[in-house]
Design a protein around this motif. Structure first.
Motif, PDB file in Angstrom:
ATOM      1  N   ASN A  30       0.771  -1.406  -0.116  1.00  0.00           N
ATOM      2  CA  ASN A  30       0.090   0.319   0.160  1.00  0.00           C
ATOM      3  C   ASN A  30       0.586   1.865  -0.033  1.00  0.00           C
ATOM      4  O   ASN A  30       0.231   2.316   0.576  1.00  0.00           O
ATOM      5  N   CYS A  31       2.028   1.401  -0.586  1.00  0.00           N
ATOM      6  CA  CYS A  31       2.479   2.023  -0.624  1.00  0.00           C
ATOM      7  C   CYS A  31       2.213   3.573  -1.411  1.00  0.00           C
ATOM      8  O   CYS A  31       2.029   3.219  -2.854  1.00  0.00           O
ATOM      9  N   PRO A  32       2.166   4.417  -1.273  1.00  0.00           N
ATOM     10  CA  PRO A  32       1.480   6.072  -2.223  1.00  0.00           C
ATOM     11  C   PRO A  32       2.385   6.454  -2.965  1.00  0.00           C
ATOM     12  O   PRO A  32       3.714   6.518  -2.992  1.00  0.00           O
ATOM     13  N   VAL A  33       2.196   6.761  -4.289  1.00  0.00           N
ATOM     14  CA  VAL A  33       2.953   7.120  -5.241  1.00  0.00           C
ATOM     15  C   VAL A  33       3.741   8.454  -4.587  1.00  0.00           C
ATOM     16  O   VAL A  33       4.445   8.177  -5.424  1.00  0.00           O
ATOM     17  N   ARG A  34       2.908   9.027  -4.073  1.00  0.00           N
ATOM     18  CA  ARG A  34       3.884  10.396  -3.611  1.00  0.00           C
ATOM     19  C   ARG A  34       5.048  10.281  -3.057  1.00  0.00           C
ATOM     20  O   ARG A  34       6.005  10.927  -2.995  1.00  0.00           O
ATOM     21  N   ARG A  35       4.835   8.924  -2.506  1.00  0.00           N
ATOM     22  CA  ARG A  35       6.038   8.445  -1.831  1.00  0.00           C
ATOM     23  C   ARG A  35       7.566   8.232  -3.202  1.00  0.00           C
ATOM     24  O   ARG A  35       8.655   7.963  -2.497  1.00  0.00           O
ATOM     25  N   VAL A  36       6.879   7.570  -3.744  1.00  0.00           N
ATOM     26  CA  VAL A  36       8.151   7.486  -5.226  1.00  0.00           C
ATOM     27  C   VAL A  36       9.179   8.632  -5.706  1.00  0.00           C
ATOM     28  O   VAL A  36       8.225   9.248  -6.111  1.00  0.00           O
ATOM     29  N   ASP A  37       9.961   8.778  -4.976  1.00  0.00           N
ATOM     30  CA  ASP A  37      10.600   9.249  -5.327  1.00  0.00           C
ATOM     31  C   ASP A  37      12.503   8.913  -6.341  1.00  0.00           C
ATOM     32  O   ASP A  37      12.089   8.013  -7.179  1.00  0.00           O
ATOM     33  N   ARG A  38      13.441  10.178  -6.760  1.00  0.00           N
ATOM     34  CA  ARG A  38      14.452   9.848  -8.296  1.00  0.00           C
ATOM     35  C   ARG A  38      14.809   8.588  -7.785  1.00  0.00           C
ATOM     36  O   ARG A  38      15.035   7.444  -8.296  1.00  0.00           O
ATOM     37  N   ARG A  39      14.840   8.648  -6.201  1.00  0.00           N
ATOM     38  CA  ARG A  39      15.742   7.300  -5.551  1.00  0.00           C
ATOM     39  C   ARG A  39      15.559   6.452  -5.393  1.00  0.00           C
ATOM     40  O   ARG A  39      16.063   4.667  -5.689  1.00  0.00           O
ATOM     41  N   ALA A  40      14.446   5.953  -4.764  1.00  0.00           N
ATOM     42  CA  ALA A  40      13.353   4.845  -5.198  1.00  0.00           C
ATOM     43  C   ALA A  40      13.010   4.302  -6.990  1.00  0.00           C
ATOM     44  O   ALA A  40      13.775   3.231  -7.084  1.00  0.00           O
ATOM     45  N   ALA A  41      13.518   5.328  -7.352  1.00  0.00           N
ATOM     46  CA  ALA A  41      12.985   4.970  -9.163  1.00  0.00           C
ATOM     47  C   ALA A  41      14.414   4.161  -9.809  1.00  0.00           C
ATOM     48  O   ALA A  41      14.596   2.963  -9.823  1.00  0.00           O
ATOM     49  N   GLY A  42      15.749   5.411  -9.400  1.00  0.00           N
ATOM     50  CA  GLY A  42      16.525   4.758  -9.755  1.00  0.00           C
ATOM     51  C   GLY A  42      16.976   3.055  -9.347  1.00  0.00           C
ATOM     52  O   GLY A  42      17.740   3.030  -8.888  1.00  0.00           O
ATOM     53  N   GLU A  43      16.563   3.471  -7.465  1.00  0.00           N
ATOM     54  CA  GLU A  43      17.732   1.703  -6.824  1.00  0.00           C
ATOM     55  C   GLU A  43      16.669   0.768  -8.027  1.00  0.00           C
ATOM     56  O   GLU A  43      17.266  -0.569  -7.988  1.00  0.00           O
ATOM     57  N   PHE A  44      15.312   0.631  -7.618  1.00  0.00           N
ATOM     58  CA  PHE A  44      14.420  -0.328  -9.033  1.00  0.00           C
ATOM     59  C   PHE A  44      15.639  -0.604 -10.167  1.00  0.00           C
ATOM     60  O   PHE A  44      15.365  -1.530 -10.075  1.00  0.00           O
ATOM     61  N   VAL A  45      15.895   0.538 -11.337  1.00  0.00           N
ATOM     62  CA  VAL A  45      16.235   0.746 -11.967  1.00  0.00           C
ATOM     63  C   VAL A  45      17.620  -0.760 -12.428  1.00  0.00           C
ATOM     64  O   VAL A  45      18.169  -1.426 -12.654  1.00  0.00           O
ATOM     65  N   SER A  46      18.686  -0.052 -10.971  1.00  0.00           N
ATOM     66  CA  SER A  46      20.204  -0.115 -10.917  1.00  0.00           C
ATOM     67  C   SER A  46      20.198  -2.080 -10.245  1.00  0.00           C
ATOM     68  O   SER A  46      20.478  -2.887 -10.530  1.00  0.00           O
ATOM     69  N   GLY A  47      18.860  -2.059  -9.064  1.00  0.00           N
ATOM     70  CA  GLY A  47      18.899  -3.129  -8.514  1.00  0.00           C
ATOM     71  C   GLY A  47      17.642  -4.508  -8.744  1.00  0.00           C
ATOM     72  O   GLY A  47      18.023  -5.134  -8.352  1.00  0.00           O
ATOM     73  N   VAL A  48      17.545  -3.705  -9.800  1.00  0.00           N
ATOM     74  CA  VAL A  48      16.415  -4.691  -9.891  1.00  0.00           C
ATOM     75  C   VAL A  48      16.275  -5.477 -11.220  1.00  0.00           C
ATOM     76  O   VAL A  48      16.892  -6.387 -12.483  1.00  0.00           O
ATOM     77  N   LEU A  49      16.055  -3.845 -12.775  1.00  0.00           N
ATOM     78  CA  LEU A  49      16.255  -4.084 -13.625  1.00  0.00           C
ATOM     79  C   LEU A  49      17.546  -4.478 -14.199  1.00  0.00           C
ATOM     80  O   LEU A  49      17.427  -5.752 -15.244  1.00  0.00           O
ATOM     81  N   LEU A  50      18.631  -4.133 -13.601  1.00  0.00           N
ATOM     82  CA  LEU A  50      19.782  -3.744 -14.786  1.00  0.00           C
ATOM     83  C   LEU A  50      20.737  -5.143 -13.938  1.00  0.00           C
ATOM     84  O   LEU A  50      21.412  -6.122 -15.239  1.00  0.00           O
ATOM     85  N   ARG A  51      20.075  -5.805 -12.917  1.00  0.00           N
ATOM     86  CA  ARG A  51      20.751  -7.064 -12.837  1.00  0.00           C
ATOM     87  C   ARG A  51      19.985  -8.090 -12.920  1.00  0.00           C
ATOM     88  O   ARG A  51      20.385  -9.000 -12.403  1.00  0.00           O
TER      89      ARG A  51
END
Length: 234
Positions: A30-51
């Motif tokens: 139940n994480c609100p979308v307003r709490r998704v900042d650039r760091r959270a997005a970057g961690e998903f890209v680097s830590g999940v997608l690229l790996r």
């Protein structure tokens, strides 16, 4: 998803939904979308997608899907910015090929004055000679011209029909310039098999081969049936 229905294909909408679901599974419940900042997005890209080992093209497509959703959220006032912008690959620019240049007038003159038959032989050289001129005067892709059938030519209108393509605009009627029409007429009258230039479906099926040899075809599966042993459609 309802708003883009009719503007994007079903496959694209499914890819958007899968990308959002994949990101949501990495966030707290139940994480609100307003709490998704650039760091959270970057961690998903680097830590999940690229790996994950997927290709860079797939990673960029998923980022684009998430960015598209956040654009909608921004438009509707749920968030104030889009943290997915600029999260794609930075390596594509280094691999970019140099831009192609146009032929000069002198180069075109040499190209059109050459005799392809002297280099490639009579069969292919003659076809290439005609393809170059019809392509130059119609602007069509060579692959589309090679798929041209005699039945696609509209003699009364001095045009031909392109009946297949990825988009609706690709399927069209192409007028033939007066300088190219004699070439088109010659190809029509000399075609032995109904193709304007080459028969593009040159691979013969087992059914065609048996018929040519006068053998029975009762032991073959119906056309289009799945052949389990071969692992493909016949």
């Amino acid at each position: 998803m309802k708003e883009i229905e009719g503007f994007q294909t079903k496959q694209s909408r499914m890819q958007h939904a899968l990308a959002v679901r994949e990101f949501a599974q990495t966030q707290p419940p139940n994480c609100p979308v307003r709490r998704v900042d650039r760091r959270a997005a970057g961690e998903f890209v680097s830590g999940v997608l690229l790996r994950s080992g997927t290709s860079q093209a797939t990673v960029n497509r998923k980022i684009a899907s998430l960015s598209s959703m956040w654009q909608w959220l921004t438009k509707r006032g749920y968030v104030s910015d889009n943290p997915w912008q600029g999260q794609g690959s930075f390596a594509t620019g280094a691999k970019r090929e140099p831009a192609k240049r146009a032929y000069t007038a002198d180069e075109l003159t040499v190209l059109l004055a050459a005799d392809p038959a002297a280099i490639m032989g009579q069969r292919y050289g003659t076809v290439l000679f005609d393809l170059m001129r019809i392509g130059l005067l119609t602007g069509c892709r060579i692959s589309k011209l090679c798929q041209l059938r005699v039945s696609d030519v509209i003699v009364g209108e001095r045009a031909f029909r392109i009946s297949n393509g990825k988009t609706e605009n690709a399927r069209r009627i192409v007028p033939v310039h007066a300088l190219a029409w004699p070439i088109m007429q010659r190809r029509l009258t000399s075609s032995p098999d109904g193709w304007g230039f080459f028969r593009t479906d040159t691979r013969r099926t087992r059914r065609e081969a048996k018929l040519d040899r006068g053998e029975a075809i009762c032991d073959l599966p119906p056309e289009g049936a799945w052949t389990e042993q071969a692992g493909r459609f016949s």
